[in-house]
Design a protein around this motif. Structure first.
Motif, PDB file in Angstrom:
ATOM      1  N   VAL A  62     -15.616 -18.550   2.676  1.00 56.71           N
ATOM      2  CA  VAL A  62     -14.267 -19.052   2.930  1.00 56.71           C
ATOM      3  C   VAL A  62     -14.406 -20.424   3.587  1.00 56.71           C
ATOM      4  O   VAL A  62     -14.967 -20.544   4.670  1.00 56.71           O
ATOM      5  CB  VAL A  62     -13.473 -18.094   3.852  1.00 56.71           C
ATOM      6  CG1 VAL A  62     -12.116 -18.696   4.211  1.00 56.71           C
ATOM      7  CG2 VAL A  62     -13.295 -16.741   3.174  1.00 56.71           C
ATOM      8  N   TRP A  63     -13.910 -21.453   2.903  1.00 59.86           N
ATOM      9  CA  TRP A  63     -13.944 -22.816   3.433  1.00 59.86           C
ATOM     10  C   TRP A  63     -12.687 -23.046   4.256  1.00 59.86           C
ATOM     11  O   TRP A  63     -11.594 -22.653   3.855  1.00 59.86           O
ATOM     12  CB  TRP A  63     -14.006 -23.827   2.292  1.00 59.86           C
ATOM     13  CG  TRP A  63     -15.253 -23.721   1.480  1.00 59.86           C
ATOM     14  CD1 TRP A  63     -15.457 -22.940   0.388  1.00 59.86           C
ATOM     15  CD2 TRP A  63     -16.487 -24.392   1.729  1.00 59.86           C
ATOM     16  NE1 TRP A  63     -16.743 -23.087  -0.079  1.00 59.86           N
ATOM     17  CE2 TRP A  63     -17.397 -23.983   0.725  1.00 59.86           C
ATOM     18  CE3 TRP A  63     -16.913 -25.299   2.694  1.00 59.86           C
ATOM     19  CZ2 TRP A  63     -18.705 -24.451   0.663  1.00 59.86           C
ATOM     20  CZ3 TRP A  63     -18.207 -25.779   2.619  1.00 59.86           C
ATOM     21  CH2 TRP A  63     -19.092 -25.356   1.624  1.00 59.86           C
ATOM     22  N   SER A  64     -12.853 -23.678   5.413  1.00 62.46           N
ATOM     23  CA  SER A  64     -11.684 -24.005   6.235  1.00 62.46           C
ATOM     24  C   SER A  64     -11.939 -25.304   6.973  1.00 62.46           C
ATOM     25  O   SER A  64     -13.082 -25.744   7.111  1.00 62.46           O
ATOM     26  CB  SER A  64     -11.353 -22.874   7.204  1.00 62.46           C
ATOM     27  OG  SER A  64     -12.260 -22.839   8.277  1.00 62.46           O
ATOM     28  N   TRP A  65     -10.860 -25.917   7.453  1.00 55.95           N
ATOM     29  CA  TRP A  65     -10.943 -27.166   8.190  1.00 55.95           C
ATOM     30  C   TRP A  65      -9.669 -27.358   8.995  1.00 55.95           C
ATOM     31  O   TRP A  65      -8.653 -26.731   8.727  1.00 55.95           O
ATOM     32  CB  TRP A  65     -11.162 -28.353   7.246  1.00 55.95           C
ATOM     33  CG  TRP A  65     -10.035 -28.556   6.284  1.00 55.95           C
ATOM     34  CD1 TRP A  65      -8.928 -29.330   6.455  1.00 55.95           C
ATOM     35  CD2 TRP A  65      -9.878 -27.938   5.016  1.00 55.95           C
ATOM     36  NE1 TRP A  65      -8.085 -29.244   5.371  1.00 55.95           N
ATOM     37  CE2 TRP A  65      -8.658 -28.383   4.472  1.00 55.95           C
ATOM     38  CE3 TRP A  65     -10.649 -27.026   4.283  1.00 55.95           C
ATOM     39  CZ2 TRP A  65      -8.196 -27.968   3.227  1.00 55.95           C
ATOM     40  CZ3 TRP A  65     -10.176 -26.625   3.046  1.00 55.95           C
ATOM     41  CH2 TRP A  65      -8.971 -27.093   2.539  1.00 55.95           C
ATOM     42  N   VAL A  66      -9.752 -28.247   9.966  1.00 64.15           N
ATOM     43  CA  VAL A  66      -8.594 -28.598  10.790  1.00 64.15           C
ATOM     44  C   VAL A  66      -8.096 -29.968  10.356  1.00 64.15           C
ATOM     45  O   VAL A  66      -8.892 -30.899  10.161  1.00 64.15           O
ATOM     46  CB  VAL A  66      -8.957 -28.601  12.295  1.00 64.15           C
ATOM     47  CG1 VAL A  66      -7.808 -29.144  13.138  1.00 64.15           C
ATOM     48  CG2 VAL A  66      -9.338 -27.192  12.745  1.00 64.15           C
ATOM     49  N   SER A  67      -6.775 -30.069  10.198  1.00 64.08           N
ATOM     50  CA  SER A  67      -6.130 -31.335   9.860  1.00 64.08           C
ATOM     51  C   SER A  67      -4.993 -31.591  10.829  1.00 64.08           C
ATOM     52  O   SER A  67      -4.525 -30.680  11.512  1.00 64.08           O
ATOM     53  CB  SER A  67      -5.555 -31.290   8.438  1.00 64.08           C
ATOM     54  OG  SER A  67      -6.563 -31.303   7.481  1.00 64.08           O
ATOM     55  N   GLU A  68      -4.564 -32.828  10.857  1.00 63.07           N
ATOM     56  CA  GLU A  68      -3.402 -33.220  11.658  1.00 63.07           C
ATOM     57  C   GLU A  68      -2.444 -33.960  10.740  1.00 63.07           C
ATOM     58  O   GLU A  68      -2.870 -34.814   9.956  1.00 63.07           O
ATOM     59  CB  GLU A  68      -3.850 -34.105  12.816  1.00 63.07           C
ATOM     60  CG  GLU A  68      -2.810 -34.231  13.893  1.00 63.07           C
ATOM     61  CD  GLU A  68      -3.396 -34.817  15.158  1.00 63.07           C
ATOM     62  OE1 GLU A  68      -3.882 -34.039  16.006  1.00 63.07           O
ATOM     63  OE2 GLU A  68      -3.389 -36.051  15.274  1.00 63.07           O
TER      64      GLU A  68
END
Length: 154
Positions: A62-68
């Protein structure tokens, strides 16, 4: 080196519906086909920091990341960037909403550069983003036009 993508679609639905639904990050797993979850980490004014997770890939990862993301309702635009860049040196996203006679033109622009050693180079990632953006924009169009049609019947 850097890469640039620019994709758009016209959605036959009112501006307010398109704006509200596409900026309701918590509902993105029901709007987009690729996201399994969207978690809000922080809100401040018109800026939201959030974590997106994809559905598991063929290997179960599962790929995940934080964005704004900062939205500007007056100009009907949003600007985002990845806080956790992963394989990108940087990733900037710009969304623009334009009222047309046929509906709302939703435009996605992405500017990025891949890190050395990333699984894809800039052009390979641009191809992947362009291919996936067309699929996701068509899905969003279908879903929002369905919501609009149901509301018109009610």
């Amino acid at each position: 080196m850097s890469a640039h993508t620019d994709n758009s679609i016209v959605i036959n639905a009112p501006m307010d519906l398109v704006w509200e639904r596409t900026n309701d990050i918590e509902s993105w797993p029901r709007l987009f086909g690729e996201y399994s979850s969207a978690e809000i980490l922080h809100r401040g004014g018109n800026t939201v920091r959030f974590r997106l997770s994809l559905h598991p890939d063929e290997d179960g990862k599962v790929w995940s990341w934080v964005s704004e993301r900062t939205s500007d309702e007056a100009t009907r635009t949003t600007r985002s960037h990845r806080v956790e860049t992963g394989p990108f040196k940087y990733m900037f996203l710009f969304w623009e909403y334009e009222q047309l006679d046929a509906g709302v033109r939703l435009r996605w622009v992405q500017d990025f550069e891949m890190k050395p050693g990333a699984p894809l180079d800039d052009s390979g990632m641009a191809e992947r983003i362009n291919r996936n953006s067309r699929v996701e924009l068509a899905l969003i169009k279908e879903r929002l036009e369905s919501v609009h049609a149901l509301a018109a019947v009610s």
